[in-house]
Enzyme design. Structure first.
Site, PDB file in Angstrom:
ATOM      1  N   GLY A  62      12.764   5.413  -1.066  1.00 53.22           N
ATOM      2  CA  GLY A  62      13.383   3.959  -0.893  1.00 53.22           C
ATOM      3  C   GLY A  62      12.145   3.133  -0.982  1.00 53.22           C
ATOM      4  O   GLY A  62      10.810   3.487  -1.662  1.00 53.22           O
ATOM      5  N   CYS A  63      12.221   1.946  -0.390  1.00 55.33           N
ATOM      6  CA  CYS A  63      10.819   1.094  -0.494  1.00 55.33           C
ATOM      7  C   CYS A  63       9.710   1.616   0.237  1.00 55.33           C
ATOM      8  O   CYS A  63       9.697   2.037   1.388  1.00 55.33           O
ATOM      9  CB  CYS A  63      11.444  -0.426   0.495  1.00 55.33           C
ATOM     10  SG  CYS A  63      10.072  -1.371   0.805  1.00 55.33           S
ATOM     11  N   PHE A  64       8.618   1.414  -0.530  1.00 55.48           N
ATOM     12  CA  PHE A  64       7.508   2.304  -0.028  1.00 55.48           C
ATOM     13  C   PHE A  64       6.942   1.531   1.199  1.00 55.48           C
ATOM     14  O   PHE A  64       6.244   2.063   1.724  1.00 55.48           O
ATOM     15  CB  PHE A  64       6.488   2.449  -1.041  1.00 55.48           C
ATOM     16  CG  PHE A  64       5.919   1.328  -1.954  1.00 55.48           C
ATOM     17  CD1 PHE A  64       6.243   0.073  -1.854  1.00 55.48           C
ATOM     18  CD2 PHE A  64       5.762   1.305  -3.498  1.00 55.48           C
ATOM     19  CE1 PHE A  64       5.818  -0.972  -2.743  1.00 55.48           C
ATOM     20  CE2 PHE A  64       5.319   0.675  -4.448  1.00 55.48           C
ATOM     21  CZ  PHE A  64       5.564  -0.766  -4.022  1.00 55.48           C
TER      22      PHE A  64
END
Length: 233
Positions: A62-64
């Site tokens: 997901g979002c880094f």
């Protein structure tokens, strides 16, 4: 809600008032956060040998921003870089990857000391607290293939450990659904400077407050012996 993070990020240019307005309208507060939780899981049955020198792990969950924040606090990790894995160099940039037309996954590149933390233990943190490995092409409010759960082994040993660990975890019944994490191949490309060390530079960003602060707290509670107070760069 697929573009919440992109909207907020672009609003940074418009100032704090714009960010606060978007957060108030579209993002849940920390008390209602339900996109991640600690899952108590066993250590992997096999592991990569603890050789001298540094090693590299590339993980997508997901979002880094949140992935980076969690692994920066793992003892034995020397550096964490946010970027894009699984696509080509030509379009490895935030705009194109976010448009879901490149095949990349938002990912992090972890450089670690295997004498202090093993590859298998990094995977244990990845599955237990860093993200929800049962979600397909999404994490929380972020939807699309670039937010998929994936492991990019850097050698045959890492690939074997990852494959065996996924099979092991599916057999434990600890997760409500089958693990969706993919084992992939592909190069890693560093993301733009504004995405590096994001949580430490933007601790009051509304997305961070809503989705990532609790992840870091969860990691500290679940893995107290692995916690480092000063994050790796």
């Amino acid at each position: 809600m697929a573009n919440i993070r992109k909207t907020i990020t672009s609003s940074i240019i418009g100032g704090a008032a714009a960010i606060a307005a978007i957060a108030a309208l579209t993002l849940p507060g920390p008390a209602t956060r339900a996109d991640a939780a600690v899952v108590v899981i066993p250590a992997p049955e096999i592991n990569v040998p603890r050789t001298g020198g540094t090693q590299v792990a590339v993980l997508a969950g997901g979002c880094f921003w949140g992935m980076e924040a969690v692994f920066q606090h793992v003892d034995g990790v020397q550096s964490v870089v946010s970027g894009y894995a699984g696509g080509s160099a030509a379009d490895a940039n935030y705009r194109d990857v976010s448009a879901e037309r490149t095949g990349h996954a938002e990912a992090i590149r972890i450089v670690y000391d295997p004498t202090e933390v093993s590859y298998g233990h990094l995977l244990r943190i990845f599955f237990a607290v860093a993200h929800d490995p049962t979600q397909v092409n999404r994490q929380g409010p972020d939807v699309g293939p670039s937010y998929r759960s994936a492991i990019f082994p850097q050698n045959a040993q890492q690939r074997q450990v990852a494959q065996r660990y996924i099979a092991q975890l599916n057999g434990t019944g600890r997760f409500p659904r089958t693990i969706a994490t993919r084992i992939e191949s592909g190069r890693f490309y560093e993301a733009e400077e504004e995405h590096q060390n994001f949580m430490n530079r933007n601790p009051r960003h509304p997305y961070i407050l809503a989705h990532d602060v609790e992840k870091v707290r969860d990691f500290r509670r679940a893995f107290p012996n692995d916690w480092r107070a000063t994050p790796a760069s």
